[in-house]
Design an enzyme around this catalytic site. Structure first.
Site, short mmCIF file in Angstrom:
data_model
loop_
_atom_site.label_atom_id
_atom_site.label_comp_id
_atom_site.label_asym_id
_atom_site.label_seq_id
_atom_site.Cartn_x
_atom_site.Cartn_y
_atom_site.Cartn_z
N ARG A 105 1.05 -1.27 0.08
CA ARG A 105 0.02 0.10 -0.17
C ARG A 105 0.94 1.40 0.10
NH1 ARG A 105 -4.49 0.52 4.54
NH2 ARG A 105 -2.71 0.96 5.84
N THR A 109 -1.73 7.49 -0.67
CA THR A 109 -3.14 7.01 -1.25
C THR A 109 -3.64 6.06 -0.93
OG1 THR A 109 -1.91 5.77 -2.80
CG2 THR A 109 -2.03 8.31 -3.27
N ASP A 200 0.66 -2.64 12.72
CA ASP A 200 1.14 -2.87 11.35
C ASP A 200 1.48 -4.57 11.44
OD1 ASP A 200 2.67 -1.57 8.60
OD2 ASP A 200 2.85 -3.58 9.10
N ASP A 203 5.00 -5.39 10.19
CA ASP A 203 6.13 -4.88 11.26
C ASP A 203 6.04 -5.62 12.34
OD1 ASP A 203 6.94 -2.98 9.50
OD2 ASP A 203 5.74 -1.43 10.16
C1 PRP Z 1 -0.79 -4.54 4.78
C2 PRP Z 1 -1.58 -5.79 4.90
C3 PRP Z 1 -2.48 -5.84 3.97
C4 PRP Z 1 -3.00 -4.42 3.49
C5 PRP Z 1 -4.37 -4.12 3.98
O1 PRP Z 1 0.03 -4.69 3.95
O2 PRP Z 1 -0.78 -6.67 5.01
O3 PRP Z 1 -1.89 -6.64 2.79
O4 PRP Z 1 -1.94 -3.75 4.14
O5 PRP Z 1 -4.75 -2.89 3.84
P1 PRP Z 1 -5.82 -2.61 2.59
O6 PRP Z 1 -6.92 -3.43 3.06
O7 PRP Z 1 -6.05 -1.18 2.92
O8 PRP Z 1 -5.26 -2.82 1.11
P2 PRP Z 1 1.12 -3.55 3.47
O9 PRP Z 1 0.79 -3.05 2.20
O10 PRP Z 1 1.44 -2.57 4.77
O11 PRP Z 1 2.36 -4.57 3.10
P3 PRP Z 1 3.29 -5.55 4.19
O12 PRP Z 1 2.37 -6.72 4.34
O13 PRP Z 1 4.41 -5.76 3.17
O14 PRP Z 1 3.70 -4.77 5.18
N1 URA Z 2 -2.42 -3.06 7.28
C1 URA Z 2 -1.76 -3.41 8.56
O1 URA Z 2 -0.80 -4.06 8.91
N2 URA Z 2 -2.60 -2.84 9.66
C2 URA Z 2 -3.68 -2.03 9.50
O2 URA Z 2 -4.28 -1.55 10.67
C3 URA Z 2 -3.94 -1.85 8.36
C4 URA Z 2 -3.40 -2.24 7.21
#
Ligand code: PRP
Ligand code: URA
Length: 210
Positions: A105, A109, A200, A203
């Site tokens: 993400r 945006t 997150d 993380d």
């Molecule tokens: C996070 C999470 C989902 C997404 C959800 O991933 O693991 O994939 O956000 O958000 P959305 O419903 O608004 O699309 P992120 O993009 O932070 O990547 P990561 O898992 O690599 O940290």
């Molecule tokens: N992705 C995450 O990891 N946590 C949230 O709360 C939303 C999106």
């Protein structure tokens, strides 16, 4: 949101594990273990209605007709956080095939960008989409479109925490994809994080700072 769309897994063990995942003091090694255990509870519920077919076997005493899952399963984690859910599925269904969808993400945006996709044959197979956080739903909607374009017999989404916004987005874009989650939380904050949520997920799983 349609009642058939979201199944809340409210087994006491699932709720117990989720509460520890929410706890900010839970460190990454424990967070990973809890995620694996919780995913097992979620996946058992998500696969409850998988079709089975008869299979005859001989017990040491006599023949019996049992049941088996005849159609291959395909698990598809969304990178990164979905990876934390994968091992529970491969342990439970050793014959599962695994595909990967990399989405990230944009912090501003909140739109997902695709950086990797490797999917096995999905035609006629049952697909399980794994992503612990359903926030705006942008990632799930995009991943589901990619999976559904390959003609699976079914697609189910398994997540840990869902936000109402994400469930609505999935319901609008892919109303036939059921979602299984341990919690439906209150709302998103301005940065697209789920409240109360658990922070997150990626993380916390991998010990990286936001
Ligand atoms: C996070 C999470 C989902 C997404 C959800 O991933 O693991 O994939 O956000 O958000 P959305 O419903 O608004 O699309 P992120 O993009 O932070 O990547 P990561 O898992 O690599 O940290
Ligand atoms: N992705 C995450 O990891 N946590 C949230 O709360 C939303 C999106």
């Amino acid at each position: 949101m349609g009642p058939a769309m979201l199944t809340m897994v409210d087994h006491p063990l699932a709720q117990h594990l989720l509460t520890s995942l929410r706890d900010r003091d839970t460190p990454p090694p424990v967070f990973r273990t809890l995620t694996r255990r919780l995913t097992l509870a979620l996946v058992l519920e998500a696969t409850r209605d998988l079709p089975t077919a008869p299979r005859k076997v001989d017990t040491p005493l006599e023949p019996v007709e049992g049941r088996e899952i005849p159609t291959p399963l395909v698990a598809i984690p969304i990178l990164r956080a979905g990876l934390g859910m994968l091992e529970a599925v491969t342990d439970t269904f050793p014959g599962v095939a695994v595909g990967y969808i990399g989405l990230e993400r944009d912090e501003r945006t909140l739109q997902p960008t695709s950086y990797y996709e490797k999917l096995p044959n999905l035609a006629g197979n049952h697909a399980l989409l794994l992503d612990p956080m359903l926030a705006t739903g942008g990632s799930a909607v995009r991943a589901s479109a990619s999976i559904l374009s390959r003609g699976p017999a079914s697609l189910r989404m398994v997540c840990v925490v869902a936000a109402p916004e994400g469930v609505r987005a999935m319901e609008e874009a892919h109303p036939d994809v059921p979602i299984f989650a341990a919690a439906l939380d209150r709302e998103l904050n301005q940065r697209g994080y789920i409240l109360p949520g658990l922070g997150d997920f990626g993380d916390r799983l991998y010990g990286t700072e936001p």
